[in-house]
Design an enzyme around this catalytic site. Sequence first.
Site: not given
Length: 284
Positions: A152, A160, A169, A195
């Site tokens: 993760d 973000n 992204d 993620e």
Amino acid sequence: APADMLPPESLPRGRLTEEIRDAARVLGRELSSVADAISRAHRSQAAYGQTLDKAASSIDAAGDGETLKTIVGGLSTATRRVQRENETLEKKLDASTKEVARLREHLEQVRRDAMTDALTNLANRKAFDEHLAAACQQVEADGEPMVLAVLDVDHFKRFNDTWGHQTGDQVLRYVASVIGRYGQLPRIAARYGGEEFAIIFPRESSKQVEVALEAIRKEIASRSLRRRSTNDELGAVTISAGFAVRRPGETGATLLERADAALYASKRTGRNRVTSAESLDIAA
Ligand code: C2E
């Protein structure tokens, strides 16, 4: 999570259904045109048989050469007609075979798309679930070991929120590119959630997997990314990982639960680290 943070479905369910419906329609059309050509050829061959019967009785009745000539002429016309019908049938079958092969290829591509995460090109969650179930079955049958790892991105939400979804992204693509390189067949690497990534390690030991995960962790953290639009320094991206060795008879679901628990132990104890489910068992 907001809708735009959910993992993109590579192929919306609606479009997949549509593709399959289209393929079925084309296949149906091909089959019925082949059936038509076959029944046409069948009819013309029956007619040919009748022509031959008629000719045979005419030959019995015929006395002179002229009549025979007419009969033979009629026969060769009928023969040519049957030949033409057969050629048409052959061409039709050939064209249909090609069309069906093209269709099969197209459906194979659709199937691949439906199993692939569009952003990272890794296997998507659906593909991962199928691979996991199949791998568990296979190693169970073969009496082989297997390890499942989940990885993760640390503080992904912060990337973000600070830099926007596009940069988020890019971070996912970067992490996926490293995971994908280590997760080549017979390993299976997947983007399991927003993620969250997973790697299936069939027939590998705990030690081998730990070495691979440590290499992935270090490599991801080794590079400092830049935001493409502004050239801002994004800093290092790190990942946390957890892994579990499959127990005899264990299903994918509980294996995943144990690997997840190990991942959360990595998060709790400071991130940017790899934890095994076994170490949790010992600690407990
Ligand atoms: P991408 O942008 O599609 O780039 C694909 C591959 O092209 C990269 O694989 C890398 O081998 C090469 N490449 C593209 N741009 C550059 C560049 O400016 N310099 C160099 N040396 N090579 C470049 P890689 O490195 O595995 O990255 C995979 C993906 O990870 C990239 O896909 C991008 O989405 C993301 N990424 C990697 N590094 C950065 C970065 O510094 N900033 C941003 N915004 N994204 C990055």
